[in-house]
Design a protein around this motif. Structure first.
Motif, PDB file in Angstrom:
ATOM      1  N   UNK A 146       0.856  -1.173   0.000  1.00 48.42           N
ATOM      2  CA  UNK A 146       0.000   0.000   0.000  1.00 48.42           C
ATOM      3  C   UNK A 146       0.889   1.219   0.000  1.00 48.42           C
ATOM      4  N   UNK A 147       0.334   2.365  -0.353  1.00 48.81           N
ATOM      5  CA  UNK A 147       1.099   3.596  -0.417  1.00 48.81           C
ATOM      6  C   UNK A 147       0.756   4.438   0.804  1.00 48.81           C
ATOM      7  N   UNK A 148       1.714   4.557   1.718  1.00 46.61           N
ATOM      8  CA  UNK A 148       1.474   5.279   2.959  1.00 46.61           C
ATOM      9  C   UNK A 148       2.819   5.725   3.511  1.00 46.61           C
ATOM     10  N   UNK A 149       2.849   6.669   4.452  1.00 45.55           N
ATOM     11  CA  UNK A 149       4.127   7.139   5.019  1.00 45.55           C
ATOM     12  C   UNK A 149       4.708   6.130   5.997  1.00 45.55           C
ATOM     13  N   UNK A 167      17.779  15.758 -14.396  1.00 47.68           N
ATOM     14  CA  UNK A 167      17.589  16.130 -12.994  1.00 47.68           C
ATOM     15  C   UNK A 167      16.876  14.985 -12.300  1.00 47.68           C
ATOM     16  N   UNK A 168      17.425  14.517 -11.200  1.00 44.54           N
ATOM     17  CA  UNK A 168      16.853  13.382 -10.479  1.00 44.54           C
ATOM     18  C   UNK A 168      16.016  13.919  -9.322  1.00 44.54           C
ATOM     19  N   UNK A 169      14.774  13.481  -9.260  1.00 43.63           N
ATOM     20  CA  UNK A 169      13.888  13.917  -8.200  1.00 43.63           C
ATOM     21  C   UNK A 169      14.242  13.282  -6.870  1.00 43.63           C
ATOM     22  N   UNK A 170      13.653  13.813  -5.829  1.00 46.21           N
ATOM     23  CA  UNK A 170      13.928  13.321  -4.487  1.00 46.21           C
ATOM     24  C   UNK A 170      13.570  11.842  -4.376  1.00 46.21           C
ATOM     25  N   UNK A 209      19.650  10.589   9.269  1.00 48.19           N
ATOM     26  CA  UNK A 209      19.025  11.253   8.137  1.00 48.19           C
ATOM     27  C   UNK A 209      18.137  12.401   8.584  1.00 48.19           C
ATOM     28  N   UNK A 210      17.427  12.227   9.698  1.00 45.00           N
ATOM     29  CA  UNK A 210      16.562  13.308  10.165  1.00 45.00           C
ATOM     30  C   UNK A 210      17.383  14.545  10.518  1.00 45.00           C
ATOM     31  N   UNK A 219      12.925  21.057   1.868  1.00 46.00           N
ATOM     32  CA  UNK A 219      12.629  19.942   0.975  1.00 46.00           C
ATOM     33  C   UNK A 219      11.604  18.986   1.567  1.00 46.00           C
ATOM     34  N   UNK A 220      11.302  19.147   2.843  1.00 45.21           N
ATOM     35  CA  UNK A 220      10.345  18.260   3.492  1.00 45.21           C
ATOM     36  C   UNK A 220      11.024  17.058   4.125  1.00 45.21           C
ATOM     37  N   UNK A 221      10.412  16.555   5.191  1.00 47.79           N
ATOM     38  CA  UNK A 221      10.940  15.390   5.897  1.00 47.79           C
ATOM     39  C   UNK A 221       9.854  14.319   5.926  1.00 47.79           C
TER      40      UNK A 221
END
Length: 345
Positions: A146-149, A167-170, A209-210, A219-221
């Motif tokens: 499933x697609x979820x965080x 250009x490579x996306x995040x 990483x955080x 860029x968002x976490x």
């Protein structure tokens, strides 16, 4: 055809040697790797492959995890300096496997109309850590995607025709250039994915990483990374990690209801390459499937990626529109309009 893999790593000594050896055996001709501040044996492993002439090593001292920028740099080098025809932008925990062909045969068969091909993550779950090599322990794969965080979320990654202006996306999910048309709706590559391998790896991965992403927060976490870091700060990282681990009883039940599958393909391939060693019989019996059954299961799993694909496609366009709007708002004409408006009010 020359196939080049890019690789951004930090403290991945438990897996990176096997990852590189696997892909060189699978048809990758050369690796462009960026080592970002590793403190374990990762650097020494990369240096060994560099001495063998199959890897170009970049040492990146930045502490703000500018992943998209650093991977873009490698992908452009692959095209401009290392004569790549196709580029795979991989992570250390990924093992790319083409369905029904070699990687080179697959990319060679792609119509010239298309410049990017997707692979689908197949996520392997953490198992109790008994000290063995990760591929010996982690033979249980999540089969209910499933697609979820979440660390075990379903997603795709993109391989692309080499371009010096790419250009490579995040997250390496998209490769963007004016003529790189993605072949959507087809996922001929399985990416065997081992995102969390032990408690120590969980701590190292998400806490490090955080902290780095906080320095680049615009860029968002990812939500699960923030959740892991907050748990770490509250001295309860166990509460984050423990629910991810699949013990024998949970695996037995999950095999019965279709939540999990036993998949030993990577373990067996790495054994043939000299990695790992049998550690006695598995406490959960393997459940071999026919090639047709495997193909049908894979097809059923990646149908959920349509949602991910749409999100990535429209998300990139929205980001571009927001950036254009911000530039317009900063323009002299916009400042004059605001000044005139304030004088009238």
């Amino acid at each position: 055809m020359k196939l080049v893999m890019t690789l951004l790593v930090r403290d991945e000594a438990d897996i990176v040697d096997a990852q590189i050896a696997y892909h060189l055996d699978a048809g990758v001709d050369f690796v462009v790797a960026t080592d970002n501040r590793s403190e374990d044996a990762t650097t020494e492993i990369l240096e060994r492959y560099a001495r063998e002439g199959v890897l170009h090593l970049i040492r990146e001292p930045g502490d703000d995890l500018r992943q998209s920028e650093w991977v873009t740099r490698m992908a452009r080098l692959a095209a401009a300096d290392f004569a790549a025809d196709w580029v795979i932008n991989a992570d250390a925990d990924e093992f790319w496997h083409a369905h029904g062909a070699s990687l080179k045969e697959l990319f060679g068969a792609v119509s010239g109309r298309f410049g990017a091909v997707r692979g689908a993550w197949r996520n392997f779950v953490p198992r109790p850590d008994d000290g063995r090599f990760f591929a010996e322990r982690m033979t249980a794969r999540l089969s209910a995607p499933s697609f979820h965080p979440h660390p075990l979320s379903t997603h795709f990654k993109s391989a692309h025709r080499a371009r010096p202006d790419v250009r490579i996306g995040r997250g390496n999910h998209e490769a963007l250039a004016h003529d790189l048309v993605a072949l959507r709706g087809w996922y001929p590559i399985e990416i065997l994915h081992f995102p969390v391998r032990s408690y120590e790896h969980c701590r190292r991965k998400y806490v490090t990483q955080f902290v780095a992403l906080e320095r680049n927060a615009e860029k968002g976490i990812p939500g699960h990374m923030a959740e892991a870091y907050e748990a770490y700060r509250a001295d309860r990282l166990d509460d984050f990690y423990a629910p991810l681990v699949v013990d024998d009883a949970t695996l037995e039940a999950g095999l019965a209801d279709g939540t999990y599958s036993v998949d030993t393909r990577l373990r067996d391939r790495l054994r043939a390459l000299g990695f790992g060693a049998p550690g006695g019989p598995s406490r959960v019996a393997d459940a071999p499937r026919t090639p047709l059954e495997e193909a049908a299961q894979f097809a059923a799993e990646y149908t959920v990626l349509g949602e991910t694909d749409l999100g990535s496609s429209f998300g990139a366009r929205i980001d571009e529109l927001e950036a254009r709007l911000a530039r317009l708002e900063r323009s002299p004409a916009a400042r004059v309009r605001r000044l005139v408006g304030s004088l009238r009010s």
